[in-house]
Write a protein that holds these residues in place. Structure first.
Motif, PDB file in Angstrom:
ATOM      1  N   GLU A 113      50.563  44.666  41.053  1.00  0.00           N
ATOM      2  CA  GLU A 113      49.917  44.042  42.212  1.00  0.00           C
ATOM      3  C   GLU A 113      50.284  44.769  43.502  1.00  0.00           C
ATOM      4  O   GLU A 113      49.441  45.036  44.353  1.00  0.00           O
ATOM      5  N   LEU A 114      51.568  45.087  43.629  1.00  0.00           N
ATOM      6  CA  LEU A 114      52.042  45.716  44.865  1.00  0.00           C
ATOM      7  C   LEU A 114      51.412  47.092  45.100  1.00  0.00           C
ATOM      8  O   LEU A 114      51.228  47.505  46.243  1.00  0.00           O
ATOM      9  N   ILE A 123      48.623  47.637  47.763  1.00  0.00           N
ATOM     10  CA  ILE A 123      48.810  47.468  49.205  1.00  0.00           C
ATOM     11  C   ILE A 123      48.901  48.842  49.857  1.00  0.00           C
ATOM     12  O   ILE A 123      49.805  49.622  49.593  1.00  0.00           O
ATOM     13  N   LYS A 124      47.902  49.080  50.705  1.00  0.00           N
ATOM     14  CA  LYS A 124      47.745  50.420  51.252  1.00  0.00           C
ATOM     15  C   LYS A 124      48.376  50.509  52.637  1.00  0.00           C
ATOM     16  O   LYS A 124      47.809  50.049  53.629  1.00  0.00           O
ATOM     17  N   ILE A 152      50.762  38.115  46.474  1.00  0.00           N
ATOM     18  CA  ILE A 152      51.524  38.459  45.277  1.00  0.00           C
ATOM     19  C   ILE A 152      52.372  37.273  44.863  1.00  0.00           C
ATOM     20  O   ILE A 152      53.260  36.839  45.583  1.00  0.00           O
ATOM     21  N   ILE A 189      50.166  43.607  57.304  1.00  0.00           N
ATOM     22  CA  ILE A 189      50.677  43.944  55.963  1.00  0.00           C
ATOM     23  C   ILE A 189      50.922  42.674  55.161  1.00  0.00           C
ATOM     24  O   ILE A 189      50.622  42.595  53.975  1.00  0.00           O
ATOM     25  N   ARG A 220      34.727  47.638  44.622  1.00  0.00           N
ATOM     26  CA  ARG A 220      35.919  47.148  45.301  1.00  0.00           C
ATOM     27  C   ARG A 220      37.066  48.158  45.179  1.00  0.00           C
ATOM     28  O   ARG A 220      37.239  48.796  44.143  1.00  0.00           O
ATOM     29  N   GLU A 272      48.254  40.979  53.042  1.00  0.00           N
ATOM     30  CA  GLU A 272      48.030  41.424  51.668  1.00  0.00           C
ATOM     31  C   GLU A 272      49.172  40.990  50.755  1.00  0.00           C
ATOM     32  O   GLU A 272      48.969  40.519  49.654  1.00  0.00           O
ATOM     33  N   LEU A 273      50.394  41.153  51.268  1.00  0.00           N
ATOM     34  CA  LEU A 273      51.564  40.843  50.442  1.00  0.00           C
ATOM     35  C   LEU A 273      51.636  39.365  50.063  1.00  0.00           C
ATOM     36  O   LEU A 273      52.155  39.004  49.009  1.00  0.00           O
TER      37      LEU A 273
END
Ligand SMILES: [Mn+2]
Ligand SMILES: [Mn+2]
Ligand SMILES: [Mn+2]
Ligand SMILES: [Mn+2]
Lengths: 218, 218
Positions: free
Chosen positions: B102-103, B106-107, A106, A99, B2, A102-103
């Motif tokens: 942005e957040l 996040i999947k 930011i 996780i 994408r 990806e974070l």
DNA sequence: ATTATCTTTTAGGTATACCAAAATTAATAA
DNA sequence: TTATTAATTTTGGTATACCTAAAAGATAAT
């Protein structure tokens, strides 16, 4: 170059150069980034243009001051998020890395500093890796790998250098969590397998696994 | 295509079609996504291929069931993050949108559901927008725009449809926060400017601003 | 019904981030 | 030192996500 691409290159170069020497070779990067060596060559040329690295053809690459600064900030974001996920949101140390990958992209200093404050400005992430402070300063420690440990000595588990789910689950199963006390009972001469005692139970650790365990002499 | 691109298109199509009718035209999308109409045409063709939208040439676009499902999940992530940033991390309602942009990409369902649980499964975000639940179900409410309000009537501010920093700071300055009680004192016939009373102070609201304020009749 | 206007699409083109295969360069072993 | 092997770079190419300008289509006004 896309910001996320820049960040993934710099972070990877940082991680590779802090382990080994200062210079990173293309193949290592190709491996870690899961791209072809040809693409690495292209990428490094661009990062050199951007003055984030010094890339010497057919020799290797190292971060410039600007590159190291950016790399440290990404490493900080990554490790703060891992810690936040584990401590505040209840994720296991085997779940947080994915996780955080990806974070970490930011970009909002206020956010990261807020998370850090909530956590009490931690020095280490759930895998024992040091967290750079807001200025990029990192706490140096002189731990050793369990593979360098001596028989009949006592250690404390301080970190892991492999973040794979399989490895972390294996450790957890034997209560080998950060801070655990370890007594090295014996080392097999033939293949360097280590037999240790943790929480009164005997555990056999392969040399490959021992390479990935960071301990402090007690 | 994408994933992030897909998500931004679908989210935008969802937001446009929930306001107006069901069909979204290219120009609106070009505007919201800040890309050219030509690019929108290309994007929609691909989304149609992917079966996320039904795109009818020179007419308009609407989400398929699959597209709506994905859109709802992005809207959920966006609004949960906005709420978390505001309620748990101390950000202002004028700051959260940008970070959530942005957040939201996040999947990780476990993460979003955990945040939602911590927040007590909120129904509305800091701007009064409804938060879809884990299944995509959304709470319908029949509020009106302040621009449709009547003189001498009392209302409660329930939401805003513009998330710009300038507008939100303006509202906050006059204590016009979500839940605030509003008494419409008068409406200027000439330009539909509204004079209202909030916390015993008189505030003049332009018709443009009143269009962006969602209220409930008290 | 025809023109003018506004919207959408098509055509042709750029930049980024990759790739495989061939050519080059460096390292190692004989 | 010369092969042999291994790493790196170059070459030529793909896919994505944009763009501008020109062409085509839809809408509205006379
Ligand atoms: Mn990690
Ligand atoms: Mn990353
Ligand atoms: Mn928002
Ligand atoms: Mn977005």
């Amino acid at each position: 170059m896309r910001q996320e691409t820049v960040e993934n290159y710099l972070k990877t170069i940082y991680n590779l150069s802090s382990n080994n020497s200062a210079v990173v070779v293309n193949q290592q990067l190709a491996n870690k980034l899961s791209i072809s060596p040809a693409s690495v060559t292209e990428g490094l040329r661009k990062l050199h243009e951007l003055k984030y690295v010094v890339y010497e053809k057919s020799y290797g690459t190292r971060l410039t001051t600007a590159g190291a600064k950016l790399a440290l900030s990404i490493v900080r974001r990554h490790r703060i998020w891992e810690t936040y996920l584990a401590k505040e949101l209840g994720f296991g140390w085997d779940e947080v890395h994915e996780i955080a990958e990806e974070l970490e992209h930011i970009k909002n200093d206020k956010l990261i500093n807020k998370l850090s404050t909530i956590l009490g400005n931690p020095m280490f992430d759930p895998h024992g890796d040091p967290i750079p402070d807001a200025k990029g300063k990192i706490k140096k420690s002189n731990f050793i790998k369990l593979s360098e440990a001596k028989t009949k000595s006592n250690y404390k588990l301080m970190g892991v250098t492999d973040h794979s789910v399989a490895f972390l689950k294996f450790l957890e199963k034997h209560q080998l969590i950060i801070g655990a006390n370890i007594e090295v009972k014996g080392i097999e001469e033939f293949d360097n397998t280590i037999v240790l005692i943790c929480n009164k139970k005997e555990v056999t650790i392969s040399s490959k696994a021992a390479e990935c365990m960071i301990v402090e002499t007690v």
